[in-house]
Design a protein around this motif. Structure first.
Motif, PDB file in Angstrom:
ATOM      1  N   VAL A  67       0.836  -1.208   0.000  1.00  0.00           N
ATOM      2  CA  VAL A  67       0.000   0.000   0.000  1.00  0.00           C
ATOM      3  C   VAL A  67       0.868   1.255   0.000  1.00  0.00           C
ATOM      4  O   VAL A  67       0.734   2.123  -0.861  1.00  0.00           O
ATOM      5  N   GLU A  68       1.778   1.347   0.986  1.00  0.00           N
ATOM      6  CA  GLU A  68       2.602   2.562   1.103  1.00  0.00           C
ATOM      7  C   GLU A  68       3.713   2.643   0.058  1.00  0.00           C
ATOM      8  O   GLU A  68       4.288   3.692  -0.150  1.00  0.00           O
ATOM      9  N   LYS A  69       4.046   1.518  -0.553  1.00  0.00           N
ATOM     10  CA  LYS A  69       5.132   1.453  -1.550  1.00  0.00           C
ATOM     11  C   LYS A  69       6.467   1.907  -0.961  1.00  0.00           C
ATOM     12  O   LYS A  69       7.269   2.548  -1.626  1.00  0.00           O
ATOM     13  N   GLN A  70       6.682   1.591   0.299  1.00  0.00           N
ATOM     14  CA  GLN A  70       7.927   1.913   1.002  1.00  0.00           C
ATOM     15  C   GLN A  70       8.509   0.629   1.572  1.00  0.00           C
ATOM     16  O   GLN A  70       7.794  -0.343   1.832  1.00  0.00           O
ATOM     17  N   TRP A  71       9.813   0.625   1.834  1.00  0.00           N
ATOM     18  CA  TRP A  71      10.480  -0.560   2.376  1.00  0.00           C
ATOM     19  C   TRP A  71      10.027  -0.834   3.799  1.00  0.00           C
ATOM     20  O   TRP A  71       9.859   0.081   4.603  1.00  0.00           O
ATOM     21  N   TRP A  72       9.876  -2.100   4.086  1.00  0.00           N
ATOM     22  CA  TRP A  72       9.542  -2.594   5.417  1.00  0.00           C
ATOM     23  C   TRP A  72      10.594  -3.654   5.717  1.00  0.00           C
ATOM     24  O   TRP A  72      10.892  -4.497   4.880  1.00  0.00           O
ATOM     25  N   GLU A  73      11.178  -3.609   6.908  1.00  0.00           N
ATOM     26  CA  GLU A  73      12.218  -4.562   7.289  1.00  0.00           C
ATOM     27  C   GLU A  73      11.887  -5.172   8.646  1.00  0.00           C
ATOM     28  O   GLU A  73      11.430  -4.466   9.548  1.00  0.00           O
ATOM     29  N   GLU A  74      12.116  -6.461   8.768  1.00  0.00           N
ATOM     30  CA  GLU A  74      11.927  -7.145  10.037  1.00  0.00           C
ATOM     31  C   GLU A  74      13.189  -7.932  10.357  1.00  0.00           C
ATOM     32  O   GLU A  74      13.730  -8.622   9.484  1.00  0.00           O
ATOM     33  N   GLU A  75      13.647  -7.830  11.604  1.00  0.00           N
ATOM     34  CA  GLU A  75      14.842  -8.542  12.052  1.00  0.00           C
ATOM     35  C   GLU A  75      14.416  -9.701  12.945  1.00  0.00           C
ATOM     36  O   GLU A  75      13.609  -9.533  13.857  1.00  0.00           O
ATOM     37  N   TYR A  76      14.985 -10.874  12.669  1.00  0.00           N
ATOM     38  CA  TYR A  76      14.632 -12.089  13.401  1.00  0.00           C
ATOM     39  C   TYR A  76      15.872 -12.722  14.017  1.00  0.00           C
ATOM     40  O   TYR A  76      16.985 -12.557  13.522  1.00  0.00           O
ATOM     41  N   LEU A  77      15.626 -13.490  15.070  1.00  0.00           N
ATOM     42  CA  LEU A  77      16.664 -14.250  15.747  1.00  0.00           C
ATOM     43  C   LEU A  77      16.167 -15.680  15.909  1.00  0.00           C
ATOM     44  O   LEU A  77      15.043 -15.898  16.384  1.00  0.00           O
ATOM     45  N   ARG A  78      16.989 -16.651  15.479  1.00  0.00           N
ATOM     46  CA  ARG A  78      16.637 -18.056  15.648  1.00  0.00           C
ATOM     47  C   ARG A  78      16.748 -18.428  17.119  1.00  0.00           C
ATOM     48  O   ARG A  78      17.717 -18.097  17.779  1.00  0.00           O
ATOM     49  N   GLN A  79      15.729 -19.095  17.618  1.00  0.00           N
ATOM     50  CA  GLN A  79      15.747 -19.608  18.981  1.00  0.00           C
ATOM     51  C   GLN A  79      15.412 -21.094  18.948  1.00  0.00           C
ATOM     52  O   GLN A  79      15.022 -21.621  17.907  1.00  0.00           O
ATOM     53  N   LYS A  80      15.566 -21.734  20.085  1.00  0.00           N
ATOM     54  CA  LYS A  80      15.327 -23.170  20.155  1.00  0.00           C
ATOM     55  C   LYS A  80      13.916 -23.554  19.712  1.00  0.00           C
ATOM     56  O   LYS A  80      13.721 -24.514  18.993  1.00  0.00           O
ATOM     57  N   ASP A  81      12.933 -22.787  20.160  1.00  0.00           N
ATOM     58  CA  ASP A  81      11.543 -23.145  19.915  1.00  0.00           C
ATOM     59  C   ASP A  81      10.889 -22.333  18.799  1.00  0.00           C
ATOM     60  O   ASP A  81       9.679 -22.356  18.644  1.00  0.00           O
ATOM     61  N   GLY A  82      11.648 -21.613  18.023  1.00  0.00           N
ATOM     62  CA  GLY A  82      11.060 -20.840  16.932  1.00  0.00           C
ATOM     63  C   GLY A  82      11.895 -19.643  16.557  1.00  0.00           C
ATOM     64  O   GLY A  82      13.119 -19.642  16.692  1.00  0.00           O
ATOM     65  N   LEU A  83      11.226 -18.619  16.082  1.00  0.00           N
ATOM     66  CA  LEU A  83      11.874 -17.394  15.633  1.00  0.00           C
ATOM     67  C   LEU A  83      11.369 -16.234  16.474  1.00  0.00           C
ATOM     68  O   LEU A  83      10.189 -16.165  16.800  1.00  0.00           O
ATOM     69  N   LEU A  84      12.265 -15.323  16.803  1.00  0.00           N
ATOM     70  CA  LEU A  84      11.910 -14.141  17.572  1.00  0.00           C
ATOM     71  C   LEU A  84      12.031 -12.922  16.669  1.00  0.00           C
ATOM     72  O   LEU A  84      13.119 -12.625  16.159  1.00  0.00           O
ATOM     73  N   LEU A  85      10.906 -12.245  16.436  1.00  0.00           N
ATOM     74  CA  LEU A  85      10.919 -10.971  15.714  1.00  0.00           C
ATOM     75  C   LEU A  85      11.401  -9.927  16.711  1.00  0.00           C
ATOM     76  O   LEU A  85      10.713  -9.622  17.677  1.00  0.00           O
ATOM     77  N   THR A  86      12.617  -9.407  16.506  1.00  0.00           N
ATOM     78  CA  THR A  86      13.204  -8.483  17.474  1.00  0.00           C
ATOM     79  C   THR A  86      12.848  -7.041  17.175  1.00  0.00           C
ATOM     80  O   THR A  86      12.427  -6.312  18.063  1.00  0.00           O
ATOM     81  N   ASN A  87      13.031  -6.615  15.929  1.00  0.00           N
ATOM     82  CA  ASN A  87      12.788  -5.221  15.549  1.00  0.00           C
ATOM     83  C   ASN A  87      12.091  -5.168  14.201  1.00  0.00           C
ATOM     84  O   ASN A  87      12.260  -6.063  13.369  1.00  0.00           O
ATOM     85  N   THR A  88      11.364  -4.096  13.992  1.00  0.00           N
ATOM     86  CA  THR A  88      10.783  -3.838  12.687  1.00  0.00           C
ATOM     87  C   THR A  88      11.076  -2.378  12.326  1.00  0.00           C
ATOM     88  O   THR A  88      11.079  -1.504  13.189  1.00  0.00           O
ATOM     89  N   TYR A  89      11.371  -2.152  11.058  1.00  0.00           N
ATOM     90  CA  TYR A  89      11.703  -0.817  10.555  1.00  0.00           C
ATOM     91  C   TYR A  89      10.849  -0.533   9.330  1.00  0.00           C
ATOM     92  O   TYR A  89      10.646  -1.414   8.492  1.00  0.00           O
ATOM     93  N   PHE A  90      10.360   0.681   9.202  1.00  0.00           N
ATOM     94  CA  PHE A  90       9.577   1.051   8.040  1.00  0.00           C
ATOM     95  C   PHE A  90       9.786   2.517   7.739  1.00  0.00           C
ATOM     96  O   PHE A  90      10.149   3.306   8.602  1.00  0.00           O
ATOM     97  N   GLN A  91       9.543   2.855   6.478  1.00  0.00           N
ATOM     98  CA  GLN A  91       9.763   4.224   6.021  1.00  0.00           C
ATOM     99  C   GLN A  91       8.514   5.080   6.107  1.00  0.00           C
ATOM    100  O   GLN A  91       8.616   6.297   6.094  1.00  0.00           O
TER     101      GLN A  91
END
Length: 181
Positions: A67-91
């Protein structure tokens, strides 16, 4: 005569030690496991699927918001039981944009960043050329939207691979960027 007997014993001992080392190596190769991030793509265009992996625990997903036509970024960390979304960045802000979370400790120029810290067992991500989805890890940038047909579902999950499993699959950064197999 004594020298021949010692020599024979030495060869016998060396042979037994070599066989024992080989058996231990084979057992280690079969039973030892390394945690990786597996990227599995189920293509809607055909029944073929693509599977690759990387060993780094941190990775980032990037795409252009539809919709916004802007970059969206999500940072993840692998953990034993899944993935942890740590930070999100958007313009740019829009519907569904998190704004009640704490600001990310590291801010990127031109982006607003928030700490999310939400766990997921795996991620299902639909990619297309319009959104230009990519996976970034350890200095590698995988243009996933160029590797697969539009609207393919990408599943990203932590997995444990044995050494034999790792020989049967590709590192994600070894895949050709034009999508050929």
């Amino acid at each position: 005569m004594m020298r021949k007997q010692l020599n024979k014993q030495l060869w016998w001992f060396t042979g037994v030690a070599s066989i024992a080392a080989l058996v231990l190596f084979i057992l280690w190769a079969i039973f030892s496991r390394q945690t990786v991030i597996e990227v599995r793509v189920a293509s809607v265009a055909d029944n073929d699927s693509l599977v690759c992996y990387f060993v780094e625990p941190n990775f980032q997903l990037r795409w252009i918001h539809s919709v916004e036509k802007q970059w969206w970024e999500e940072e993840y960390l692998r953990q034993k039981d899944g993935l942890l979304l740590t930070n999100t960045y958007f313009q740019a802000f829009g519907a569904g944009t998190p704004s009640t979370e704490k600001f990310a400790t590291i801010q990127k120029e031109g982006y607003v960043g928030y700490q999310i810290n939400q766990r997921f067992p795996h991620l299902n991500w639909v990619v297309s050329r319009l959104t230009q989805g990519e996976i970034d890890y350890a200095g590698q940038r995988i243009f996933i939207h160029q590797l697969v047909p539009d609207y393919s579902e990408v599943t990203i999950m932590p997995k444990a691979y044995s050494l034999i499993d790792r020989f049967n699959k590709d590192f994600c950064h070894e895949l050709p960027s034009d999508g050929s197999q």
